[in-house]
Design an enzyme around this catalytic site. Sequence first.
Site: not given
Ligand SMILES: [Zn+2]
Length: 435
Positions: A92, A186, A209, A392
């Site tokens: 995601d 996540e 990640d 983000h």
């Molecule tokens: Zn991440």
Amino acid sequence: MGAPYTSELAAAIAPDLLARFERYVRIDTQSARERTRSPSTPGQLDLARLLVQELTEAGVTDAALDDNGYVTGSIPGNAGNGRAIGLLAHMDTSPDAPGAGVKPIVHADYNGEVIELPVGGTRLDPAAMPELLAKRGHDIVTASGDTLLGADDKAGVAEIVAAIAHLAAHPELPRPTLRIAFTPDEEIGEGATLFDIERFGAFCAYTMDGSDLGELQDETFSADEVIATIRGVDVHPGHATGKLVSALRLAAEVVAELPSDRLTPDTTSGRDGFIHPYSLHGTAAEAEIRAIVRDFDEQRLAEHVALFERTARAVVGRAPRATLDVVVHRQYRNMREYLEPVSFITDAAEAAILAEGVTPVRAPIRGGTDGSRLSEMGLPTPNIFAGGHEFHSVREWASLQDMAAAAATIVRLAEVWTREGWAESAAAGSAPAVR
Ligand SMILES: [Zn+2]
């Protein structure tokens, strides 16, 4: 002069890795905080089905998608002691920036100047991004300016699939049994929730990640969420003299009385934690404050939660007819506690990064990963860099060379786990005798 790959292995994997990454980021897999089923959004299943297909084509015979949207698969070992090592990434993307219609752009052989994206006036200015300036000569991947890129964490997903495809095509390369899992949701803190550790069957795992080249993390925040609900007394404002008690006003006072020159995300760094009210909504009758509370130290985390609650009680206590409810949700805990006793698991990743010719960078994550909760649940899971930055946001970017280094690190990690010391440690569950 070609692009600066960290090794011939990384250069060999890069074209396949980039092709996969460009396919994955085009699929909208943004998760949604209001979750009624797993995964929270159907787009994640579109990527999940594609991954099952690509893993199968790469030679993974047991690739599967379960009812909750988790993709798993494995390749058998040809060395080691039979215990399996896990590789994880999340499918995601963040709900905090637009995630549909991602169009990846490759800025080949980056010249160190401002990158102007075609839409929305979005600029990547190296003056404000020292990490970008350091990637002169790299192939930089961005979105087109009005969406996130989704390198968090499709860089990690593509690196794992590309590394597994490379290992499957080169059966002579040493590897233990490798178990792969791609998790949903996540970004909304649910990646570990329905993860079946027992069935996964790995001794330990690694999330791909992290961010910059060489990062290796065995420490995350400990995290709680605090929700304060204030109920006031609502009456017609024209007849309110001495009667109305505004919950909205009290909630605003609570937020205003929390420290603003310390203990906030913008005034802290390194190992300092914070109280971050991120949502305030309400009416005169009822208002709700939501805050996330973070620290690396469990005791200090509890003190921050207590400070929030004390502040809320003091404010609401000044209005005797108002009431206050405070609920604390435990989110995740610093994984260091679970990784320290088995430090050879993190050491194996460090050895793999070194074998790729990269300097390991050890620093705590001011955030969490799937590994935070998985480590607590019994699957020790440190975090390895994946090559993306400015997560983000519409400025999100990734270096192809660093993503390729991460994929090559996975191939090196497989070799490390077949070394005598580490295979024995995995069997004994203790530190390796041989380094
Ligand atoms: Zn991440």
